[in-house]
Design a protein around this motif. Sequence first.
Motif, PDB file in Angstrom:
ATOM      1  N   PHE A   1       0.887  -1.387   0.072  1.00 56.60           N
ATOM      2  CA  PHE A   1       0.117  -0.044  -0.022  1.00 56.60           C
ATOM      3  C   PHE A   1       0.801   1.266  -0.202  1.00 56.60           C
ATOM      4  CE2 PHE A   1      -2.066   3.508   2.024  1.00 56.60           C
ATOM      5  CZ  PHE A   1      -3.367   3.725   1.242  1.00 56.60           C
ATOM      6  N   THR A   2       1.945   1.173   1.048  1.00 53.38           N
ATOM      7  CA  THR A   2       2.544   2.702   1.160  1.00 53.38           C
ATOM      8  C   THR A   2       3.184   3.138  -0.079  1.00 53.38           C
ATOM      9  OG1 THR A   2       2.827   1.628   3.400  1.00 53.38           O
ATOM     10  CG2 THR A   2       4.220   3.773   2.946  1.00 53.38           C
ATOM     11  N   GLN A   3       3.853   2.479  -0.805  1.00 54.58           N
ATOM     12  CA  GLN A   3       4.583   3.184  -1.941  1.00 54.58           C
ATOM     13  C   GLN A   3       3.474   3.444  -3.267  1.00 54.58           C
ATOM     14  OE1 GLN A   3       5.069  -0.061  -0.681  1.00 54.58           O
ATOM     15  NE2 GLN A   3       6.087  -1.327  -2.359  1.00 54.58           N
ATOM     16  N   ILE A   4       2.354   2.723  -3.194  1.00 56.42           N
ATOM     17  CA  ILE A   4       1.398   3.201  -4.120  1.00 56.42           C
ATOM     18  C   ILE A   4       1.035   4.562  -3.707  1.00 56.42           C
ATOM     19  CG2 ILE A   4      -0.734   2.525  -5.076  1.00 56.42           C
ATOM     20  CD1 ILE A   4      -0.023  -0.396  -4.596  1.00 56.42           C
ATOM     21  N   TYR A   5       0.407   4.757  -2.481  1.00 54.91           N
ATOM     22  CA  TYR A   5       0.051   5.705  -1.841  1.00 54.91           C
ATOM     23  C   TYR A   5       1.225   6.817  -2.038  1.00 54.91           C
ATOM     24  CZ  TYR A   5      -1.991   9.303   1.165  1.00 54.91           C
ATOM     25  OH  TYR A   5      -2.403  10.524   2.186  1.00 54.91           O
ATOM     26  N   ALA A   6       2.305   6.743  -1.913  1.00 53.92           N
ATOM     27  CA  ALA A   6       3.296   7.786  -2.146  1.00 53.92           C
ATOM     28  C   ALA A   6       3.835   8.059  -3.467  1.00 53.92           C
ATOM     29  CB  ALA A   6       4.766   7.319  -1.033  1.00 53.92           C
ATOM     30  N   LEU A   7       3.595   7.160  -4.271  1.00 54.44           N
ATOM     31  CA  LEU A   7       4.223   7.303  -5.692  1.00 54.44           C
ATOM     32  C   LEU A   7       3.096   7.715  -6.760  1.00 54.44           C
ATOM     33  CD1 LEU A   7       6.780   4.330  -6.291  1.00 54.44           C
ATOM     34  CD2 LEU A   7       7.201   6.514  -6.572  1.00 54.44           C
ATOM     35  N   THR A   8       2.200   7.115  -6.558  1.00 54.74           N
ATOM     36  CA  THR A   8       1.132   7.117  -7.816  1.00 54.74           C
ATOM     37  C   THR A   8      -0.426   7.517  -7.280  1.00 54.74           C
ATOM     38  OG1 THR A   8       0.690   4.664  -7.919  1.00 54.74           O
ATOM     39  CG2 THR A   8       2.531   5.682  -9.212  1.00 54.74           C
ATOM     40  N   ARG A   9      -0.651   7.264  -5.834  1.00 54.55           N
ATOM     41  CA  ARG A   9      -1.969   7.360  -5.385  1.00 54.55           C
ATOM     42  C   ARG A   9      -2.947   6.485  -6.302  1.00 54.55           C
ATOM     43  NH1 ARG A   9      -2.365  12.150  -1.640  1.00 54.55           N
ATOM     44  NH2 ARG A   9      -0.347  11.726  -0.814  1.00 54.55           N
ATOM     45  N   GLY A  10      -2.324   5.221  -6.619  1.00 53.60           N
ATOM     46  CA  GLY A  10      -3.368   4.687  -7.451  1.00 53.60           C
ATOM     47  C   GLY A  10      -3.559   4.856  -8.928  1.00 53.60           C
ATOM     48  N   GLY A  11      -3.146   6.124  -9.395  1.00 52.69           N
ATOM     49  CA  GLY A  11      -3.042   6.644 -10.826  1.00 52.69           C
ATOM     50  C   GLY A  11      -1.784   6.200 -11.591  1.00 52.69           C
ATOM     51  N   PRO A  12      -1.829   6.782 -12.635  1.00 53.11           N
ATOM     52  CA  PRO A  12      -2.934   7.498 -13.411  1.00 53.11           C
ATOM     53  C   PRO A  12      -4.010   6.772 -13.977  1.00 53.11           C
ATOM     54  CG  PRO A  12      -1.040   7.542 -14.690  1.00 53.11           C
ATOM     55  CD  PRO A  12      -0.614   6.694 -13.391  1.00 53.11           C
ATOM     56  N   VAL A  13      -5.187   7.147 -14.013  1.00 52.77           N
ATOM     57  CA  VAL A  13      -6.408   6.525 -14.482  1.00 52.77           C
ATOM     58  C   VAL A  13      -6.425   5.049 -13.954  1.00 52.77           C
ATOM     59  CG1 VAL A  13      -7.728   6.849 -16.547  1.00 52.77           C
ATOM     60  CG2 VAL A  13      -5.370   6.944 -16.819  1.00 52.77           C
TER      61      VAL A  13
END
Lengths: 272, 294
Positions: B229-241
Amino acid sequence: MVHGRRLLVYAFLIISAVITLFPIWWIFATSLETAARAYSFPGALIPQGILSNYQAAWRLAPWLRFLLNSLGIGIATTVLALGTSLLAAYGIVYLPGRFSKVVLGLILATMMIPFYSILVPDYLIVRDLGWLNTYAAQIVPFAANGFAVFMLVQFMRQLPKELRDAARIDGIGDWGYLWQIVVPNLGPALATVSIYLFLLSWNAFLWPLIVTTGPSVQPIQVGLADFLSTANGTDWTVLSAAAAITTLPVLILYIIAQRQIVESVSQTGIKG
Amino acid sequence: MKTIKHSPPHKGLWYLLPALIILGVFWMIPLVMVFGYSFFHFIYGTHPHFVGLSQYQQLFTSSLFWLSLRTTLIFAAAVVIGGSAISLLFAVLLFRGIRAVGLFRALFFLPYVMPVVATSTVWLWMYQPSVGVIDRIFAMVGLPGNIGWVNEPRLALISLIIYTIWFSFGFTMLLFMAGLTNISRELLEAAEVDGANSWRQFWSITWPLLSPTTLFVVVINTINAFQTFTQIYALTRGGPVNGTTTLTYLIYETAFNYFHFGGASATAVVFFLLILALTGLQFWVSRKAVYYGG
């Protein structure tokens, strides 16, 4: 021939280590650079060594507070979880009863529950307890740990049984036996479990992100994430200084306790 | 164990109680609750009402759910396979009696203990198009520039995978090194006397004997990858699109960005069952295909 091959292995390992460490170097290099020079490569590889980015970052967020929050939460969680796990493991190994197998099964089963799957109910429980934006919300749910119980049970089973009989002759009861004989004899096993518990708490991110709203109780990782998302337009140099501030204590701790941390992680095999 | 059997049966339970209460209140009961909530339409702040299986129906017809399941599987497969291969290579190299094993081990492991948000920040800076250091190096050696490492859906997932392998391969390497210490040197030396080269030694001795470790590594890393979770939040916030929205990120987003607690609970149940099935599958594989000696 053999000599040449060995040289090749060393060269490969050294190049790999340089590549692996580069991003960590890059945090510090960028943080010590003027904004203008940070965008020039390879010039920025060797930083100028200015500290104004640290001054700017230090002004923008309470880093010391974040750090102390993380430390306090980590230590409290570790002490409490170690305590409850020691008691539970002791009860299972030394005072087995009719239900202890079932209870052990239940405790171990919690290892299989991904925290992400119980996020919603836990949030509601913590809210109903009035614990939103408190330390308690970040400590109490983790004040017991199935994996710690599992490890301590394994370690306790390895202690010689003769100790128990000798203690009984000396008139030491169950409670005294735990603290006077079992705990001191667990030695390095306690350190392994403690490091595991502390790293788990120290690396927590999603949970504190949800249950905290202000810097007063936020741990350092959430503080940094908030800083990054609100610092729109701030230069990478200042952001890097902030990242460096959060990295430095860990780096120092790692240099001091590298051997124990590596041992603990390779034995427990889990990161939070 | 026999000598202590005469303790009263209830006494041990007092010792179990503190752990049991905490794990009960914050882990076991919530697990039951999340199953319950998954049958309710429940927006945070409003009254939940029972809707039967309709949340699941909605979930299984939502393209975002299938996209995030696919993203989770691609991410996990890439991190587990790529990460394990790299880690095994370093573990075997470090095990060949070179000097300074401890130093290399500590250096490769270093990224793993660094705060994920901090190292994600520097990778985000490195991934910046044109001004980031990766694009700079690409430009220096004449590769195409101005690449949207974290700005293009497809590339963002790859960037996330690269970051994750970078930060975790030292950990997996430690696990492999622990496994290698259990393989007898005599066996390898005997093979060497018989004229087997290192390649041959690896495939006919090390690899089969290492299979319990390999399975353990795959289990742990798959479960860790699913729970990223953490690096997704920090790097891309689940995005783009939504290109890097994994199941964990979807749960977070549904619950705490859209406050759709019922829908998040249904997703959480599916996620829980998936992890359970995965663990079961891997235990089954371990009984069929792993060499435990003897």
